[in-house]
Scaffold this motif. Structure first.
Motif, short mmCIF file in Angstrom:
data_model
loop_
_atom_site.label_atom_id
_atom_site.label_comp_id
_atom_site.label_asym_id
_atom_site.label_seq_id
_atom_site.Cartn_x
_atom_site.Cartn_y
_atom_site.Cartn_z
N LYS A 54 45.11 51.15 52.57
CA LYS A 54 45.84 50.90 53.79
C LYS A 54 46.62 52.05 54.18
CE LYS A 54 49.64 48.46 51.06
NZ LYS A 54 50.16 50.03 50.62
N ASP A 55 46.85 53.02 53.31
CA ASP A 55 47.23 54.42 53.49
C ASP A 55 46.51 55.31 54.33
OD1 ASP A 55 49.61 53.40 52.49
OD2 ASP A 55 48.93 53.94 50.50
N VAL A 56 45.24 55.02 54.60
CA VAL A 56 44.31 56.01 55.10
C VAL A 56 44.01 55.48 56.52
CG1 VAL A 56 42.11 57.02 55.18
CG2 VAL A 56 43.28 56.60 53.08
N ALA A 57 44.45 56.13 57.59
CA ALA A 57 44.10 55.97 58.85
C ALA A 57 43.03 55.97 59.64
CB ALA A 57 45.36 56.65 59.74
N SER A 58 42.20 56.97 59.29
CA SER A 58 40.88 57.22 59.55
C SER A 58 39.97 58.11 58.70
CB SER A 58 41.13 57.86 61.15
OG SER A 58 41.07 59.21 61.14
N LEU A 59 38.68 58.23 59.26
CA LEU A 59 37.58 58.88 58.61
C LEU A 59 37.92 60.46 58.74
CD1 LEU A 59 34.96 56.63 59.59
CD2 LEU A 59 36.02 56.64 57.34
N LEU A 60 38.98 60.73 59.02
CA LEU A 60 39.20 62.24 59.33
C LEU A 60 38.98 63.24 58.05
CD1 LEU A 60 40.65 64.06 61.46
CD2 LEU A 60 42.59 64.11 60.08
N ASP A 61 39.26 62.74 56.92
CA ASP A 61 39.08 63.74 55.91
C ASP A 61 37.75 63.74 55.50
OD1 ASP A 61 41.62 63.74 55.49
OD2 ASP A 61 41.79 62.24 53.41
N LEU A 62 36.77 62.84 55.63
CA LEU A 62 35.37 62.89 55.33
C LEU A 62 34.66 63.81 56.51
CD1 LEU A 62 34.30 59.35 54.14
CD2 LEU A 62 33.80 61.56 53.06
N HIS A 63 35.25 63.70 57.94
CA HIS A 63 34.87 64.51 58.70
C HIS A 63 34.85 65.94 58.48
CE1 HIS A 63 34.25 66.09 62.98
NE2 HIS A 63 35.44 66.79 62.72
N PHE A 64 35.93 66.32 57.69
CA PHE A 64 35.96 67.80 57.37
C PHE A 64 35.31 68.16 55.83
CE2 PHE A 64 39.82 67.53 60.20
CZ PHE A 64 39.32 68.42 61.19
N ALA A 65 34.98 67.00 55.22
CA ALA A 65 34.51 67.18 53.89
C ALA A 65 33.44 66.22 53.79
CB ALA A 65 35.31 67.33 52.94
N PRO A 66 32.24 66.16 54.50
CA PRO A 66 31.48 65.14 54.33
C PRO A 66 30.34 65.06 53.30
CG PRO A 66 30.74 66.75 55.91
CD PRO A 66 31.86 67.27 55.28
N ILE A 67 30.54 65.99 52.30
CA ILE A 67 29.47 65.96 51.15
C ILE A 67 30.54 65.56 50.08
CG2 ILE A 67 28.25 67.35 49.44
CD1 ILE A 67 27.32 68.82 52.00
N VAL A 68 30.14 64.48 49.13
CA VAL A 68 30.99 63.82 48.12
C VAL A 68 29.70 63.65 47.11
CG1 VAL A 68 32.65 62.58 49.37
CG2 VAL A 68 30.58 61.45 48.97
N LYS A 69 30.45 63.97 45.83
CA LYS A 69 29.69 64.23 44.40
C LYS A 69 30.52 63.67 43.46
CE LYS A 69 27.28 68.53 45.81
NZ LYS A 69 27.14 69.92 45.59
N ALA A 70 29.68 62.87 42.70
CA ALA A 70 29.99 62.44 41.47
C ALA A 70 29.61 63.52 40.23
CB ALA A 70 29.56 61.02 40.97
N GLY A 71 30.24 63.10 39.10
CA GLY A 71 29.94 64.17 37.90
C GLY A 71 28.70 63.96 37.24
N HIS A 72 28.02 64.75 36.80
CA HIS A 72 26.79 64.60 35.85
C HIS A 72 27.03 64.02 34.59
CE1 HIS A 72 24.35 66.16 39.18
NE2 HIS A 72 24.66 67.50 39.05
N GLY A 73 26.26 63.40 33.91
CA GLY A 73 26.26 62.96 32.45
C GLY A 73 25.82 64.24 31.70
N GLU A 74 26.69 64.33 30.71
CA GLU A 74 26.48 65.67 29.53
C GLU A 74 25.15 65.11 28.73
OE1 GLU A 74 29.60 66.27 27.49
OE2 GLU A 74 30.89 67.49 28.96
N LYS A 75 24.40 66.24 28.39
CA LYS A 75 23.52 65.97 27.29
C LYS A 75 23.95 65.32 26.05
CE LYS A 75 20.89 69.67 25.87
NZ LYS A 75 20.30 70.65 25.85
N GLY A 76 23.14 64.49 25.35
CA GLY A 76 23.30 64.21 24.19
C GLY A 76 23.45 65.41 23.06
N ARG A 77 24.22 64.93 21.99
CA ARG A 77 24.23 66.13 20.94
C ARG A 77 23.68 65.67 19.53
NH1 ARG A 77 30.07 67.66 22.92
NH2 ARG A 77 29.68 65.57 23.76
#
Ligand code: GTP
Ligand code: MG
Length: 339
Positions: A54-77
């Motif tokens: 409710k604190d976000v008023a529009s999609l403005l942030d995504l307009h300026f940064a439209p690429i979103v990435k999650a982290g990769h999993g690490e290799k086993g050890r």
């Protein structure tokens, strides 16, 4: 040039994280000659989520940064250690954000209420370490599996304001003045058309239990469907509302004819979306403090058979009646709580 402050449509790319690979390792320890396989699994890739806030008023942030990435999993050890999972990415968006896959045109989902969560790209699975491949006859496996890639999605996000009531009217009719009378919202008010350039939402608080969200959208003009004025663009912000208030300038300022205004407004809504035309509504005859208003109102009533609420947003007259109308529409049979 004015800075961009409001964006209600955006195209984004969401990259979920890849799963980490499993590994093939063997226990190496003093006095343990055939230590056996001990390769751990790769971690899962992080997923990408949208979360309504409710604190976000529009999609403005995504307009300026439209690429979103999650982290990769690490290799086993070795030593049976799992790889760490990739961090999820959670993107905050305004209430009422709809998501469509831009490649397949498939509807992905929507987030409406504060805190609603929607996964938009699934993280990859971690691969298996060689520990998993050990059997009674296969004591020293060198097999492992690779992690699977995370999803990559190109998505179209559209924000449609979540509100109960929509204010519809020509520019300068007094919509924003009314919103500031009904709620604590303080939209800009000025004597020129298109003062309001993007939707504003105010909350009408009858008491702590009974509240309504009212959306003030930029003024409409005849032929908005042909792109006149700001066009139909902002009508999507009243698509979710369940009740409309038509705000008419009964004084007919600038040579306007309030009856024609009303008929044009209804026509524009119908052209935009026939369902909006079926939305229940009430007409507000605003600017009744002006001398020309009485005559215009009589003509309006004769021609349309509507029963408008007479008011003056600028003087605050008739505003209580508008509130009562809204209360009875949304909370029939209920009483306002004294507080
Ligand atoms: N006399 C009179 N003037 C009013 C009344 N309500 C609003 N106004 C004036 O009309 C002008 C336009 O008011 P706004 O509230 O900005 O109108 P709006 O419908 O939000 O206009 P846009 O944002 O351009 O679509 C301002 O100068 C207001 O002071 C009223 O009841 N009586
Ligand atoms: Mg306005």
């Amino acid at each position: 040039m004015k800075p961009i402050t409001f964006v209600d449509r955006v195209r984004i790319q969401a990259f979920a994280g890849n799963g980490g690979h499993g590994v093939a390792t063997f226990l190496r320890a003093k006095f343990v000659p055939h230590g056996g396989p001990d390769g751990g699994d790769g971690g899962h890739g992080g997923s990408v989520y949208l979360k309504a806030s409710k604190d976000v008023a529009s999609l403005l942030d995504l307009h300026f940064a439209p690429i979103v990435k999650a982290g990769h999993g690490e290799k086993g050890r070795g030593q049976q250690q799992y790889g760490r999972g990739g961090a999820d990415k959670i993107v905050l968006v305004p209430l009422g954000t709809e998501v469509v896959d831009a490649e397949t045109e498939e509807f992905v989902g929507e987030v409406l209420a504060d805190g609603d969560l929607l996964k938009i790209a699934q993280g990859g699975k971690g691969g298996l370490g060689n520990l998993h491949f050990k059997t009674s006859t296969h004591q020293a496996p060198t097999e492992f599996t690779e992690g699977t890639p995370g999803e990559i999605k190109t998505l179209r996000l559209t924000m449609k304001t979540v509100a109960d009531v929509g204010l519809v009217g020509y520019p300068n009719a007094g919509k924003s003045t009314l919103l500031s009378q009904l709620s604590a919202a303080r939209p800009k008010v000025a004597s020129y058309p298109f003062t309001t350039l993007h939707p504003q939402v105010g909350t009408v608080m009858f008491d702590p239990v009974h509240t309504l969200r009212v959306a003030d959208v930029p003024g409409l003009l005849k032929d908005a469907h042909k792109g006149v004025g700001l066009g139909h663009h902002f009508l999507r912000h009243i698509e979710r509302t369940r009740f409309l208030l038509f705000v008419l300038d009964m004084a007919g300022t600038d040579g306007r004819n309030p009856t024609e205004d009303f008929l044009n407004l209804r026509e524009e809504l119908r052209l935009y979306n026939p369902e909006l035309d079926n939305c229940p509504y009430r007409v507000l005859a605003n600017k009744m403090d002006e001398t020309a208003s009485k005559k215009n109102l009589a003509a309006f009533k004769r021609r349309t058979k509507e029963k408008p609420i007479e008011m003056s947003a600028v003087l605050g007259e008739g505003v209580e009646e508008v509130k009562t109308c809204l209360f009875e529409t949304f909370f029939p049979g209920e009483e306002r709580i004294e507080f």
